[in-house]
Design a protein around this motif. Structure first.
Motif, PDB file in Angstrom:
ATOM      1  N   ASP A   8       0.873  -1.191   0.000  1.00  0.00           N
ATOM      2  CA  ASP A   8       0.000   0.000   0.000  1.00  0.00           C
ATOM      3  C   ASP A   8       0.902   1.230   0.000  1.00  0.00           C
ATOM      4  N   LYS A   9       1.172   1.779  -1.173  1.00  0.00           N
ATOM      5  CA  LYS A   9       2.088   2.905  -1.289  1.00  0.00           C
ATOM      6  C   LYS A   9       1.494   4.193  -0.728  1.00  0.00           C
ATOM      7  N   VAL A  10       0.193   4.384  -0.856  1.00  0.00           N
ATOM      8  CA  VAL A  10      -0.435   5.597  -0.318  1.00  0.00           C
ATOM      9  C   VAL A  10      -0.344   5.611   1.208  1.00  0.00           C
ATOM     10  N   LEU A  11      -0.658   4.476   1.814  1.00  0.00           N
ATOM     11  CA  LEU A  11      -0.542   4.388   3.271  1.00  0.00           C
ATOM     12  C   LEU A  11       0.909   4.509   3.718  1.00  0.00           C
ATOM     13  N   LEU A  12       1.840   4.008   2.903  1.00  0.00           N
ATOM     14  CA  LEU A  12       3.251   4.118   3.239  1.00  0.00           C
ATOM     15  C   LEU A  12       3.687   5.583   3.280  1.00  0.00           C
ATOM     16  N   VAL A  13       3.228   6.372   2.331  1.00  0.00           N
ATOM     17  CA  VAL A  13       3.580   7.800   2.335  1.00  0.00           C
ATOM     18  C   VAL A  13       3.043   8.480   3.588  1.00  0.00           C
ATOM     19  N   LEU A  30       0.207  12.013  20.083  1.00  0.00           N
ATOM     20  CA  LEU A  30      -0.289  12.875  19.008  1.00  0.00           C
ATOM     21  C   LEU A  30       0.031  12.287  17.638  1.00  0.00           C
ATOM     22  N   GLY A  31       1.221  11.704  17.487  1.00  0.00           N
ATOM     23  CA  GLY A  31       1.561  11.063  16.219  1.00  0.00           C
ATOM     24  C   GLY A  31       0.638   9.899  15.903  1.00  0.00           C
ATOM     25  N   ALA A  32       0.312   9.086  16.909  1.00  0.00           N
ATOM     26  CA  ALA A  32      -0.621   7.974  16.693  1.00  0.00           C
ATOM     27  C   ALA A  32      -1.998   8.493  16.294  1.00  0.00           C
ATOM     28  N   LEU A  33      -2.436   9.577  16.917  1.00  0.00           N
ATOM     29  CA  LEU A  33      -3.739  10.153  16.571  1.00  0.00           C
ATOM     30  C   LEU A  33      -3.742  10.693  15.154  1.00  0.00           C
ATOM     31  N   TRP A  34      -2.665  11.369  14.753  1.00  0.00           N
ATOM     32  CA  TRP A  34      -2.585  11.868  13.373  1.00  0.00           C
ATOM     33  C   TRP A  34      -2.671  10.729  12.370  1.00  0.00           C
ATOM     34  N   LEU A  35      -1.919   9.670  12.608  1.00  0.00           N
ATOM     35  CA  LEU A  35      -1.894   8.563  11.646  1.00  0.00           C
ATOM     36  C   LEU A  35      -3.225   7.812  11.624  1.00  0.00           C
ATOM     37  N   LEU A  36      -3.896   7.702  12.754  1.00  0.00           N
ATOM     38  CA  LEU A  36      -5.212   7.063  12.765  1.00  0.00           C
ATOM     39  C   LEU A  36      -6.211   7.844  11.918  1.00  0.00           C
ATOM     40  N   VAL A  37      -6.109   9.156  11.942  1.00  0.00           N
ATOM     41  CA  VAL A  37      -7.005   9.979  11.125  1.00  0.00           C
ATOM     42  C   VAL A  37      -6.640   9.877   9.651  1.00  0.00           C
ATOM     43  N   ALA A  54      -4.928   7.508   8.057  1.00  0.00           N
ATOM     44  CA  ALA A  54      -5.067   6.155   7.515  1.00  0.00           C
ATOM     45  C   ALA A  54      -6.519   5.739   7.386  1.00  0.00           C
ATOM     46  N   ASP A  55      -7.423   6.453   8.027  1.00  0.00           N
ATOM     47  CA  ASP A  55      -8.860   6.148   7.965  1.00  0.00           C
ATOM     48  C   ASP A  55      -9.119   4.688   8.357  1.00  0.00           C
ATOM     49  N   ILE A  56      -8.654   4.324   9.565  1.00  0.00           N
ATOM     50  CA  ILE A  56      -8.806   2.966  10.062  1.00  0.00           C
ATOM     51  C   ILE A  56     -10.257   2.718  10.436  1.00  0.00           C
ATOM     52  N   GLN A  57     -10.852   1.708   9.832  1.00  0.00           N
ATOM     53  CA  GLN A  57     -12.242   1.357  10.126  1.00  0.00           C
ATOM     54  C   GLN A  57     -12.325   0.294  11.214  1.00  0.00           C
TER      55      GLN A  57
END
Length: 843
Positions: free
Chosen positions: A623-628, A660-667, A669-672
């Motif tokens: 998943d290249k988009v998620l990798l970026v 804060l970094g975990a919160l940013w990435l959760l938003v 990455a749009d984790i369902q």
């Protein structure tokens, strides 16, 4: 060997065998041969017994004959019964029997031919059976002789029945294990109940804080009454203190005097008086409120007088708050209790009696119960305050980041690139991984480094069929070594550089990093050859050939076959013995194959380029988009870690940055499916750290860490003056290393700093403070490699590896980590002695 049964011989077919031979079994009579053989664990000792040895010497092949065998052909119906000669003749002319020959063989026309068992001397090859009656008679005599020999032992002896003894040993072993498990559970439960009762019998300490103010012209005095005999007085004072030692001629401070007078009585004819002086420096800005604690030994239950005086340069008022509390156990007894609790926790972890998380929780409960007994029970709010939430937040945030990062396939990609960089050689790859981990941990926190490196290493080892445990242990060892190189690499270094008194002595960020960097580089490069020596006989490869896998499965089947044979009759006893011997022969063959295989894989992989091409096809970025997104957020988090160490205006701790970094990435990455991410969080590791923080603070309350520091200072003072500096460096180095292997190095470092400063300012000792502080930093950082719980990175690495199915025990880490700790501490000690004693770098 020829075994005859006057009745029919019924052997159960296993479920797998019956499914595989469904076509054949439909053509046989209900009394046909079966093969549901159970789960017998073959004991090698059975082959050493007398009757089995004679059985091996006599039995070339075992042919089981019974008149109940009725092989049926579809065209013959049920009209034709085979005699013993028919079974013996069978279709054996084309049989090439080897060690791997099956016990039960079917002919092409679905008739049962024979059952063969082989002794160790059987080589195989063509051995056709003659159709004449002489050959049949010879084989009959051989079988009868061996059978009578074997059965004569079993029938003549209640003295010696191997299978009965076997069953008894099985039952005995099972009973012992069951008793041990029940007794372990009962003992631990009784201990927990007892500690809970002790903890509930005493109330929380409810000592209100008294507000007061002192100045150069006004002092404060109070009397403490209702004091028990042979007790301690614990005094806590809060105010704008600076911490550390002071120069009484230039700095402002307060002086606390604790005095008790014992009146003459029956035991003493004269008045005895004890006075304790406690000096606390004041902060120049009078801003921060710091709580200082000290314990004083009292004589008896007579009243105690407490006086507080302020020594200031101007006539100002200093606000303070104070509370006192009696303790009913001496310092030596408290230290002994703390040592017993710590030893008990290590016993639980070393022998894996319980999980290390539960061991830390049990140790915390025992320490809290001990504090309650001595009259120092903390409240729930106080216990919660003992937990270092910044560390837990850092761990949780990084676990979430790594969990999302692993979905991109980036770890697989890094694993293949590392293999390519090492050009297919295993040891250069391991050295590269360890070196990168050491360099990163010098600038990042050790925990963060291992959070990022552990998934990559595990995936790399899985791709290359290596055992990840040894590689992970090597990486975490070098992570702890590299963290000691800079002022921000390890928490003890941060504590040292942040101390204001040490900064006035010239130990700042630049000087500390420059000195430690040279020493750690020397330690690092001498550690690689020693690591190779430790891993000389270690099995790094975890892959096995198809032949080995099939042979292992075959051994398992034969063991299960022998297990389910109930030695109720003499024939079954003999068959079971022969089955055992067959498994032993197969195990010997397996050992030889494993040795040959290890010699083959120990050579360098000449086809590494082709292997890399195949690995690159299988392991790509998914998943290249998620990798970026992940790389962007992780880059910002690491950059903030650097800025937090150098720019004071950023009011974010490491825990907040990770959260804060975990919160940013959760938003982003749009984790369902949020449960998948939470499932990858190492909750057991977080609970272990929480329990460990409570345990270490409780041990500090029991005076353990203070006692270690005081005894170290006394030993240094006892050394002659001309050798005092060298002995002090060696003593501080090794005491710090061994203590950091057993207890958390953060409270130990915080306790030892004022002890060493006081030692350097003592006129009778006359030691420079820099060598002592560098010895403390070197020992506290390198000592974390001694045990599994010696450093936070060790526990984090073990938790992640356990989640992936490659967990390593306390002893597995100890066998590699402790020798590395000894060697690195020796190199560090030589560096300290060479620079401070030989070159005189003490200013």
């Amino acid at each position: 060997m020829y075994l005859e049964n006057k009745t029919s011989l019924e052997i159960e077919m296993s479920q797998t065998a019956s499914q595989g031979h469904q076509g054949r079994s439909s053509l046989r009579s209900p009394k046909a041969v079966a093969g549901n053989f159970g789960e017998l664990c073959l004991l090698e000792g059975i082959s050493e017994r007398l009757d089995t040895q004679k059985l091996q010497q006599s039995a070339g092949q075992c042919v089981i004959h019974t008149e109940g065998f009725v092989p049926i052909r579809q065209e013959d119906g049920f009209r034709k019964n085979f005699s013993a000669v028919n079974i013996l003749r069978g279709k054996t002319n084309s049989a090439n029997l080897t060690e791997r020959s099956p016990l039960l063989r079917f002919s092409q026309d679905d008739s049962i031919t024979y059952m063969t068992l082989h002794d160790p001397s059987f080589v195989g090859g063509e051995e056709p059976w003659n159709n004449g009656s002489l050959d049949v008679e010879r084989r009959y005599r051989l079988g009868s002789e061996v059978t009578s020999l074997s059965l004569s032992h079993s029938s003549s002896s209640e003295k010696y029945d191997p299978l009965e003894n076997l069953n008894l040993s099985f039952r005995f072993t099972s009973n012992v294990k069951c008793c041990f498990k029940v007794s372990k559970t009962a003992t631990i439960f009784a201990f927990v109940v007892l500690c809970s009762l002790f903890f509930s019998m005493y109330p929380d300490r409810d000592n209100p804080w008294r507000m007061l103010a002192v100045s150069p012209t006004e002092s404060f005095s109070m009397n403490v009454t209702d004091f028990r005999d042979n007790a301690l007085l614990k005094l806590q004072v809060a105010g704008p203190f600076a911490g550390g030692m002071i120069d009484l001629t230039t700095q402002e401070y307060i002086l606390i005097q604790v005095e008790q007078t014992e009146q003459p009585g029956q035991r003493r004819r004269r008045t005895q008086q004890v006075t304790h002086n406690w000096t606390i420096p004041l902060h120049a800005e009078r801003s921060d409120q710091i709580v200082e604690t000290k314990t004083f030994e009292m004589l008896n239950s007579d009243p105690i007088a407490i006086t507080i005086q302020a020594f200031l340069q101007d006539n100002e008022v200093v606000p303070l708050s104070m509370t006192h509390q009696p303790l009913y156990v001496s310092v030596e007894t408290q230290v002994a209790i703390a040592g017993i609790i710590l030893a008990g926790v290590y016993v639980l972890i070393i022998f894996e009696i319980v999980h290390r998380t539960l061991a830390a929780m049990l140790g915390s409960l025992a320490a809290l119960a001990a504090l309650s007994i001595i009259g120092n029970r903390p409240s729930l709010v106080t216990v919660v305050e003992w937990i270092d939430y910044e560390t837990l937040a850092l761990l949780f945030g990084m676990m979430v980041l790594v969990a999302i990062f692993s979905e991109t396939g980036f770890f697989d990609y890094c694993a293949v690139k590392a293999y390519q960089l090492a050009r297919g050689k295993v040891w250069p790859m391991i050295i590269i991984l360890c070196l990168i981990a050491a360099i990163l941990s010098a600038f990042l926190d050790n925990v963060t480094t291992m959070m990022l490196f552990t998934p990559v290493t595990i995936r790399l080892c899985e791709v290359l069929n290596l055992d990840p445990r040894h590689v992970l242990i090597a990486e975490v060892i070098f992570t702890n070594i590299g963290g000691a190189a800079t002022a921000v690499g390890d928490p003890p270094n941060v504590i040292i550089v942040s101390n204001q008194d040490l900064r006035r002595e010239g130990i700042d960020f630049a000087s500390f990093t420059g000195y430690m960097f040279l020493g750690i580089c020397l330690v690092l490069f001498t550690s690689f050859p020693f690591l190779r020596m430790l891993y000389w006989n270690k099995k790094l490869y975890n892959k096995e050939s198809i032949e080995i896998v099939e042979l292992k499965h075959e051994i398992l089947v034969w063991r299960q076959t022998a297990q389910r044979i109930n030695p109720a009759s003499r024939e079954e006893t003999a068959v079971k013995c022969l089955l055992m011997q067959k498994v032993l022969n197969l195990e010997s063959l397996l050992r030889n194959m494993m040795k040959t295989f290890q010699r083959q894989i120990s050579q360098e992989d000449k086809n590494w380029e082709q292997n890399i091409q195949e690995l690159q096809k299988k392991h790509r970025i998914t998943d290249k988009v998620l990798l970026v997104k992940c790389v962007s957020v992780l880059g910002v988090v690491i950059f903030m870690f650097f800025l937090n160490s150098f720019i004071p205006s950023i009011h974010l701790d490491l825990g907040w940055i990770a959260i804060l970094g975990a919160l940013w990435l959760l938003v982003l990455a749009d984790i369902q499916d949020f449960e998948i991410i939470l499932h990858r969080v190492e909750w057991a590791t977080l609970l272990f750290f929480a329990g460990l923080f409570v345990l270490m603070e409780a041990l500090a309350q029991l005076q353990l860490i203070d006692y270690i520091g005081e005894q170290t200072a006394l030993l240094i003072k006892a050394v002659p003056e001309d050798q005092r500096l060298a002995i002090a460096i060696i003593l501080v180095m090794w005491v710090s290393a061994l203590a950091s292997s057993l207890i958390d190095n953060i409270p130990f470092t915080a306790t030892m700093i004022p002890v060493l400063i006081n030692l350097s300012q003592d006129a009778d000792v006359n030691l420079p403070v820099k060598p002592l502080i560098f010895a403390l930093a070197m020992g506290a950082c390198l000592g974390g490699n001694g045990t599994l719980i010696g450093a936070s990175a060790n526990v984090v690495c073990a938790g992640i590896a356990e989640q992936h199915g490659y967990g390593f025990s306390f002893m597995e880490f100890f066998k590699l980590g402790f020798p590395m700790m000894i060697m690195t501490c020796m190199i560090g000690m030589c560096y300290l002695l060479a620079t401070h004693i030989g070159l005189g770098w003490n200013m």
